[in-house]
Design a protein around this motif. Structure first.
Motif, PDB file in Angstrom:
ATOM      1  N   LEU A 154       0.850  -1.136   0.249  1.00 40.49           N
ATOM      2  CA  LEU A 154       0.036  -0.270  -0.045  1.00 40.49           C
ATOM      3  C   LEU A 154       1.003   1.451  -0.075  1.00 40.49           C
ATOM      4  CD1 LEU A 154      -2.804  -0.963   2.638  1.00 40.49           C
ATOM      5  CD2 LEU A 154      -2.890  -1.103   0.578  1.00 40.49           C
ATOM      6  N   THR A 163      -2.581  -4.386  12.242  1.00 39.70           N
ATOM      7  CA  THR A 163      -2.475  -5.419  11.251  1.00 39.70           C
ATOM      8  C   THR A 163      -2.452  -6.794  11.594  1.00 39.70           C
ATOM      9  OG1 THR A 163      -0.913  -3.847   9.645  1.00 39.70           O
ATOM     10  CG2 THR A 163      -1.058  -6.055   8.293  1.00 39.70           C
ATOM     11  N   TYR A 173      -6.849  -7.645   8.254  1.00 37.69           N
ATOM     12  CA  TYR A 173      -7.361  -6.337   9.032  1.00 37.69           C
ATOM     13  C   TYR A 173      -6.260  -5.173   8.770  1.00 37.69           C
ATOM     14  CZ  TYR A 173     -11.354  -9.293   9.532  1.00 37.69           C
ATOM     15  OH  TYR A 173     -12.452 -10.124   9.567  1.00 37.69           O
ATOM     16  N   TYR A 174      -6.606  -4.013   8.807  1.00 38.70           N
ATOM     17  CA  TYR A 174      -5.105  -3.348   8.976  1.00 38.70           C
ATOM     18  C   TYR A 174      -6.000  -1.715   9.062  1.00 38.70           C
ATOM     19  CZ  TYR A 174      -1.606  -0.032   6.267  1.00 38.70           C
ATOM     20  OH  TYR A 174      -1.196   0.989   6.076  1.00 38.70           O
ATOM     21  N   ASP A 183     -10.071  -1.017   8.311  1.00 35.59           N
ATOM     22  CA  ASP A 183     -10.387  -2.178   6.238  1.00 35.59           C
ATOM     23  C   ASP A 183      -9.873  -3.600   6.670  1.00 35.59           C
ATOM     24  OD1 ASP A 183     -11.256   0.475   5.598  1.00 35.59           O
ATOM     25  OD2 ASP A 183      -8.948   1.086   4.841  1.00 35.59           O
ATOM     26  N   LEU A 185      -8.481  -6.036   3.965  1.00 32.20           N
ATOM     27  CA  LEU A 185      -8.329  -6.553   2.614  1.00 32.20           C
ATOM     28  C   LEU A 185      -7.631  -7.912   2.268  1.00 32.20           C
ATOM     29  CD1 LEU A 185      -4.631  -5.059   3.070  1.00 32.20           C
ATOM     30  CD2 LEU A 185      -6.333  -3.828   2.462  1.00 32.20           C
ATOM     31  N   PRO A 190      -3.723  -7.303  -2.277  1.00 38.33           N
ATOM     32  CA  PRO A 190      -3.447  -6.642  -0.451  1.00 38.33           C
ATOM     33  C   PRO A 190      -4.346  -4.315  -1.693  1.00 38.33           C
ATOM     34  CG  PRO A 190      -1.636  -7.456  -0.034  1.00 38.33           C
ATOM     35  CD  PRO A 190      -2.194  -7.523  -1.799  1.00 38.33           C
ATOM     36  N   SER A 191      -4.233  -4.995  -2.634  1.00 40.45           N
ATOM     37  CA  SER A 191      -5.094  -3.679  -3.166  1.00 40.45           C
ATOM     38  C   SER A 191      -6.581  -3.798  -3.389  1.00 40.45           C
ATOM     39  CB  SER A 191      -4.661  -3.594  -4.542  1.00 40.45           C
ATOM     40  OG  SER A 191      -5.468  -4.627  -5.271  1.00 40.45           O
ATOM     41  N   LYS A 192      -6.466  -4.436  -3.112  1.00 40.00           N
ATOM     42  CA  LYS A 192      -8.761  -5.388  -2.988  1.00 40.00           C
ATOM     43  C   LYS A 192      -8.746  -4.519  -1.652  1.00 40.00           C
ATOM     44  CE  LYS A 192      -9.164  -8.121  -6.280  1.00 40.00           C
ATOM     45  NZ  LYS A 192      -9.276 -10.034  -6.618  1.00 40.00           N
ATOM     46  N   ARG A 193      -9.255  -3.356  -1.534  1.00 36.86           N
ATOM     47  CA  ARG A 193      -9.316  -2.838   0.506  1.00 36.86           C
ATOM     48  C   ARG A 193     -10.784  -2.596   0.227  1.00 36.86           C
ATOM     49  NH1 ARG A 193      -5.173   1.840   1.953  1.00 36.86           N
ATOM     50  NH2 ARG A 193      -6.255   2.207   4.465  1.00 36.86           N
ATOM     51  N   ARG A 194     -11.256  -2.203   1.521  1.00 36.37           N
ATOM     52  CA  ARG A 194     -12.687  -2.137   1.425  1.00 36.37           C
ATOM     53  C   ARG A 194     -12.743  -1.703   3.346  1.00 36.37           C
ATOM     54  NH1 ARG A 194     -15.994  -6.186   3.144  1.00 36.37           N
ATOM     55  NH2 ARG A 194     -15.600  -8.189   3.841  1.00 36.37           N
TER      56      ARG A 194
END
Length: 295
Positions: A154, A163, A173-174, A183, A185, A190-194
Protein backbone atom coordinates in the motif's frame (compact mmCIF):
# COMPACT_ATOMS: atom_id res chain seq x y z
CA UNK A 1 -21.27 6.05 16.89
CA UNK A 2 -20.95 8.37 19.90
CA UNK A 3 -19.82 7.55 23.45
CA UNK A 4 -23.36 6.81 24.66
CA UNK A 5 -23.93 4.43 21.76
CA UNK A 6 -20.68 2.63 22.57
CA UNK A 7 -21.90 2.05 26.12
CA UNK A 8 -25.21 0.74 24.83
CA UNK A 9 -23.46 -1.62 22.44
CA UNK A 10 -21.25 -2.92 25.22
CA UNK A 11 -24.17 -3.33 27.60
CA UNK A 12 -26.04 -5.35 25.00
CA UNK A 13 -23.42 -8.10 25.06
CA UNK A 14 -24.52 -11.11 27.07
CA UNK A 15 -22.47 -13.91 28.53
CA UNK A 16 -19.23 -11.88 28.60
CA UNK A 17 -17.56 -11.46 32.00
CA UNK A 18 -16.63 -8.00 33.19
CA UNK A 19 -12.97 -7.82 32.15
CA UNK A 20 -10.61 -5.85 34.37
CA UNK A 21 -7.30 -4.44 33.21
CA UNK A 22 -4.37 -4.90 35.58
CA UNK A 23 -0.91 -3.36 35.45
CA UNK A 24 1.59 -5.95 34.22
CA UNK A 25 4.55 -3.57 34.08
CA UNK A 26 4.60 0.06 35.10
CA UNK A 27 7.19 1.14 32.57
CA UNK A 28 6.57 3.88 31.85
CA UNK A 29 7.00 3.81 28.09
CA UNK A 30 7.16 7.01 26.08
CA UNK A 31 5.40 5.21 23.22
CA UNK A 32 4.70 1.56 24.04
CA UNK A 33 3.68 -0.47 20.99
CA UNK A 34 3.57 -3.82 19.25
CA UNK A 35 3.01 -6.50 21.94
CA UNK A 36 3.68 -10.04 20.68
CA UNK A 37 3.76 -13.28 22.62
CA UNK A 38 6.88 -15.39 22.09
CA UNK A 39 5.98 -19.03 22.91
CA UNK A 40 9.63 -20.11 22.67
CA UNK A 41 10.60 -17.96 25.67
CA UNK A 42 7.26 -17.55 27.44
CA UNK A 43 7.66 -13.79 27.34
CA UNK A 44 5.86 -10.84 25.81
CA UNK A 45 7.93 -8.80 23.36
CA UNK A 46 6.97 -5.12 23.01
CA UNK A 47 8.69 -1.86 22.13
CA UNK A 48 9.09 1.69 23.32
CA UNK A 49 9.36 3.38 19.94
CA UNK A 50 10.80 6.73 21.05
CA UNK A 51 13.17 5.26 23.65
CA UNK A 52 14.71 2.93 21.01
CA UNK A 53 13.98 -0.10 23.20
CA UNK A 54 12.68 -3.63 22.74
CA UNK A 55 11.26 -4.85 26.06
CA UNK A 56 10.64 -8.38 27.29
CA UNK A 57 7.97 -9.03 29.91
CA UNK A 58 7.98 -12.29 31.88
CA UNK A 59 4.50 -12.88 33.36
CA UNK A 60 5.88 -15.56 35.68
CA UNK A 61 7.59 -12.84 37.66
CA UNK A 62 11.07 -13.04 36.20
CA UNK A 63 12.97 -9.81 35.66
CA UNK A 64 12.06 -7.82 32.59
CA UNK A 65 14.90 -7.13 30.18
CA UNK A 66 15.55 -4.44 27.58
CA UNK A 67 17.36 -4.48 24.24
CA UNK A 68 18.49 -1.06 23.05
CA UNK A 69 18.33 -0.27 19.34
CA UNK A 70 20.27 2.40 17.45
CA UNK A 71 17.15 3.84 15.82
CA UNK A 72 13.51 4.35 16.70
CA UNK A 73 11.91 0.91 16.62
CA UNK A 74 8.29 0.56 15.50
CA UNK A 75 7.98 -3.19 16.06
CA UNK A 76 9.96 -6.28 17.07
CA UNK A 77 8.85 -9.84 16.29
CA UNK A 78 10.35 -13.26 17.08
CA UNK A 79 12.20 -15.15 14.36
CA UNK A 80 11.75 -18.85 13.70
CA UNK A 81 15.35 -19.68 14.57
CA UNK A 82 15.60 -17.30 17.52
CA UNK A 83 16.36 -13.61 17.68
CA UNK A 84 14.18 -10.78 16.40
CA UNK A 85 13.15 -8.96 13.26
CA UNK A 86 12.77 -5.22 13.87
CA UNK A 87 11.06 -2.41 11.96
CA UNK A 88 13.40 0.56 12.37
CA UNK A 89 13.62 4.13 11.13
CA UNK A 90 15.56 3.23 7.98
CA UNK A 91 14.26 -0.25 7.21
CA UNK A 92 14.04 -3.77 8.60
CA UNK A 93 16.88 -5.46 10.49
CA UNK A 94 17.63 -8.74 12.24
CA UNK A 95 18.97 -9.51 15.70
CA UNK A 96 20.53 -12.94 15.92
CA UNK A 97 20.22 -15.01 19.12
CA UNK A 98 23.70 -13.85 20.17
CA UNK A 99 22.56 -10.21 20.01
CA UNK A 100 24.43 -9.29 16.82
CA UNK A 101 22.60 -7.04 14.35
CA UNK A 102 22.44 -6.86 10.57
CA UNK A 103 20.23 -5.09 8.08
CA UNK A 104 17.80 -7.17 6.03
CA UNK A 105 16.30 -4.37 3.90
CA UNK A 106 17.06 -0.64 3.99
CA UNK A 107 15.01 2.27 2.60
CA UNK A 108 16.06 5.47 4.45
CA UNK A 109 13.68 8.35 3.79
CA UNK A 110 14.11 11.80 5.31
CA UNK A 111 11.47 12.49 7.94
CA UNK A 112 10.10 8.92 7.99
CA UNK A 113 10.31 5.98 10.39
CA UNK A 114 9.03 2.45 10.74
CA UNK A 115 5.83 1.96 12.70
CA UNK A 116 3.71 -1.10 13.50
CA UNK A 117 4.45 -4.41 11.78
CA UNK A 118 3.12 -7.98 11.81
CA UNK A 119 4.24 -11.40 10.62
CA UNK A 120 2.03 -12.99 7.98
CA UNK A 121 1.09 -16.68 7.93
CA UNK A 122 3.76 -17.25 5.25
CA UNK A 123 6.49 -15.94 7.58
CA UNK A 124 7.00 -12.59 5.84
CA UNK A 125 6.91 -9.25 7.67
CA UNK A 126 4.33 -6.63 6.76
CA UNK A 127 6.08 -3.45 7.86
CA UNK A 128 4.37 -0.07 8.06
CA UNK A 129 5.90 3.39 8.01
CA UNK A 130 4.88 7.00 8.62
CA UNK A 131 6.31 10.50 8.55
CA UNK A 132 7.33 12.01 11.87
CA UNK A 133 5.07 14.99 11.11
CA UNK A 134 2.25 12.58 10.13
CA UNK A 135 1.88 14.30 6.76
CA UNK A 136 -0.97 12.72 4.74
CA UNK A 137 0.18 10.04 2.33
CA UNK A 138 3.72 9.93 3.70
CA UNK A 139 3.68 6.28 4.82
CA UNK A 140 3.70 2.86 3.21
CA UNK A 141 2.96 -0.77 3.96
CA UNK A 142 5.66 -3.08 2.67
CA UNK A 143 6.08 -6.85 2.60
CA UNK A 144 9.60 -7.99 3.50
CA UNK A 145 10.43 -11.60 2.73
CA UNK A 146 12.89 -13.80 4.67
CA UNK A 147 15.68 -13.12 2.16
CA UNK A 148 15.12 -9.36 2.21
CA UNK A 149 12.97 -9.06 -0.89
CA UNK A 150 10.67 -6.02 -0.61
CA UNK A 151 7.28 -5.34 -2.17
CA UNK A 152 5.18 -2.23 -1.54
CA UNK A 153 1.64 -3.35 -0.74
CA UNK A 154 0.00 0.00 0.00
CA UNK A 155 1.37 3.38 -0.99
CA UNK A 156 0.37 6.85 0.22
CA UNK A 157 -1.00 5.85 3.62
CA UNK A 158 -0.48 8.23 6.54
CA UNK A 159 0.12 6.34 9.81
CA UNK A 160 0.41 2.66 8.93
CA UNK A 161 -0.68 0.78 12.03
CA UNK A 162 -2.44 -2.40 13.17
CA UNK A 163 -2.30 -5.43 10.87
CA UNK A 164 -3.75 -8.89 11.54
CA UNK A 165 -4.99 -11.96 9.64
CA UNK A 166 -8.27 -13.83 9.87
CA UNK A 167 -7.97 -17.39 11.27
CA UNK A 168 -8.07 -18.87 7.75
CA UNK A 169 -5.43 -16.41 6.50
CA UNK A 170 -7.59 -15.11 3.66
CA UNK A 171 -8.32 -11.64 5.05
CA UNK A 172 -6.06 -8.95 6.48
CA UNK A 173 -7.39 -6.32 8.88
CA UNK A 174 -5.50 -3.05 8.59
CA UNK A 175 -5.48 0.40 10.19
CA UNK A 176 -4.30 3.70 8.73
CA UNK A 177 -4.99 5.62 11.92
CA UNK A 178 -6.20 9.04 10.65
CA UNK A 179 -8.95 7.38 8.59
CA UNK A 180 -10.74 6.47 11.84
CA UNK A 181 -11.57 2.99 10.60
CA UNK A 182 -10.40 -0.60 10.27
CA UNK A 183 -10.13 -1.83 6.68
CA UNK A 184 -10.11 -5.38 5.39
CA UNK A 185 -7.79 -6.46 2.58
CA UNK A 186 -7.62 -9.55 0.40
CA UNK A 187 -4.48 -11.34 1.63
CA UNK A 188 -3.64 -12.43 -1.93
CA UNK A 189 -4.20 -8.97 -3.40
CA UNK A 190 -3.94 -6.22 -0.75
CA UNK A 191 -5.03 -3.59 -3.28
CA UNK A 192 -8.53 -5.05 -2.82
CA UNK A 193 -9.40 -2.95 0.21
CA UNK A 194 -12.72 -2.03 1.78
CA UNK A 195 -13.91 -0.54 5.08
CA UNK A 196 -14.58 -3.09 7.81
CA UNK A 197 -15.59 -0.88 10.75
CA UNK A 198 -15.72 2.85 11.49
CA UNK A 199 -14.36 3.32 15.00
CA UNK A 200 -16.36 5.60 17.33
CA UNK A 201 -14.81 8.54 19.09
CA UNK A 202 -13.18 9.38 21.41
CA UNK A 203 -9.93 8.02 20.12
CA UNK A 204 -8.51 6.73 16.84
CA UNK A 205 -7.75 3.11 15.88
CA UNK A 206 -4.17 2.02 16.51
CA UNK A 207 -2.78 -1.52 16.92
CA UNK A 208 -5.00 -4.59 16.60
CA UNK A 209 -5.12 -8.34 17.02
CA UNK A 210 -7.44 -11.10 15.77
CA UNK A 211 -8.72 -13.85 18.07
CA UNK A 212 -9.54 -17.51 17.42
CA UNK A 213 -13.17 -16.63 16.67
CA UNK A 214 -12.10 -14.17 13.97
CA UNK A 215 -13.01 -11.16 16.10
CA UNK A 216 -10.88 -8.04 15.74
CA UNK A 217 -9.64 -6.24 18.87
CA UNK A 218 -8.36 -2.69 18.35
CA UNK A 219 -6.73 -0.24 20.79
CA UNK A 220 -7.85 3.38 20.60
CA UNK A 221 -5.19 6.09 20.68
CA UNK A 222 -6.65 8.82 22.85
CA UNK A 223 -9.61 6.63 23.76
CA UNK A 224 -8.46 4.67 26.82
CA UNK A 225 -10.05 1.41 25.71
CA UNK A 226 -9.93 -1.63 23.46
CA UNK A 227 -12.90 -2.52 21.24
CA UNK A 228 -13.79 -5.93 19.86
CA UNK A 229 -15.60 -6.37 16.54
CA UNK A 230 -17.19 -9.57 15.28
CA UNK A 231 -16.22 -10.87 11.82
CA UNK A 232 -19.36 -9.13 10.56
CA UNK A 233 -17.97 -5.79 11.74
CA UNK A 234 -20.31 -5.40 14.72
CA UNK A 235 -18.97 -3.85 17.92
CA UNK A 236 -19.71 -6.34 20.69
CA UNK A 237 -17.29 -5.58 23.51
CA UNK A 238 -15.55 -2.63 25.14
CA UNK A 239 -12.63 -3.04 27.56
CA UNK A 240 -11.74 0.11 29.51
CA UNK A 241 -8.02 0.77 30.10
CA UNK A 242 -6.99 3.24 32.85
CA UNK A 243 -4.59 5.12 30.55
CA UNK A 244 -5.77 7.40 27.77
CA UNK A 245 -3.12 6.66 25.14
CA UNK A 246 -3.81 2.98 24.44
CA UNK A 247 -1.72 1.86 21.48
CA UNK A 248 -1.88 -1.86 20.72
CA UNK A 249 -3.06 -5.24 22.00
CA UNK A 250 -2.18 -8.93 21.71
CA UNK A 251 -3.03 -12.23 23.38
CA UNK A 252 -0.40 -14.01 25.42
CA UNK A 253 0.25 -16.03 28.55
CA UNK A 254 -0.66 -19.69 29.12
CA UNK A 255 -3.08 -20.81 26.43
CA UNK A 256 -3.09 -17.32 24.86
CA UNK A 257 -6.00 -16.28 27.10
CA UNK A 258 -4.69 -12.98 28.47
CA UNK A 259 -4.98 -9.73 26.53
CA UNK A 260 -1.93 -7.45 26.83
CA UNK A 261 -2.34 -3.74 26.07
CA UNK A 262 0.46 -1.20 25.57
CA UNK A 263 0.10 2.51 26.34
CA UNK A 264 2.11 5.73 26.03
CA UNK A 265 3.07 8.78 28.02
CA UNK A 266 3.36 10.76 24.77
CA UNK A 267 0.29 12.96 24.48
CA UNK A 268 -1.17 11.75 27.79
CA UNK A 269 -3.25 14.29 29.71
CA UNK A 270 -2.02 15.69 33.06
CA UNK A 271 -2.85 13.37 35.94
CA UNK A 272 -2.84 10.21 33.79
CA UNK A 273 -0.87 8.31 36.45
CA UNK A 274 -0.82 4.98 34.57
CA UNK A 275 0.30 6.41 31.22
CA UNK A 276 2.99 4.27 29.61
CA UNK A 277 2.20 1.12 31.57
CA UNK A 278 1.80 -2.35 30.10
CA UNK A 279 -1.62 -3.74 31.04
CA UNK A 280 -3.05 -7.24 31.04
CA UNK A 281 -6.69 -8.32 30.98
CA UNK A 282 -6.71 -11.89 32.37
CA UNK A 283 -8.81 -14.51 30.59
CA UNK A 284 -10.15 -11.99 28.09
CA UNK A 285 -10.63 -14.45 25.22
CA UNK A 286 -8.82 -16.96 23.05
CA UNK A 287 -5.92 -15.70 20.96
CA UNK A 288 -4.24 -17.14 17.91
CA UNK A 289 -0.55 -18.14 17.82
CA UNK A 290 1.58 -15.46 16.15
CA UNK A 291 3.71 -16.76 13.29
CA UNK A 292 7.46 -16.29 13.63
CA UNK A 293 9.41 -14.44 10.96
CA UNK A 294 10.91 -17.00 8.60
CA UNK A 295 14.22 -15.22 8.07
Amino acid sequence: MDEAAVRVAAAAVTGVPDARAEIAERGPAALGEGPTWDPATGRLVWVDVLACEVRFHDPSGGPGTVLGTEQHVGAAKPRAGGGLVVNLRDGVGLYDPDGSFRWLAEWPEDGCRGNDAAVAPDGSLWAGSMRYDEAPGGGRLRRVGPSGEVRTLLDAVTVSNGTGWSPDGRLVYYVDTPTGRIDVLDAGDPSKRRPFAHVPTPGLPDGLTVDADGCVWVALWGGGRVLRYTPAGTLDRVVEIPARQTTACAFGGPGLRDLYVTTATAGAPPGDVHAGALFVVPDAGQGLPSPAFAG
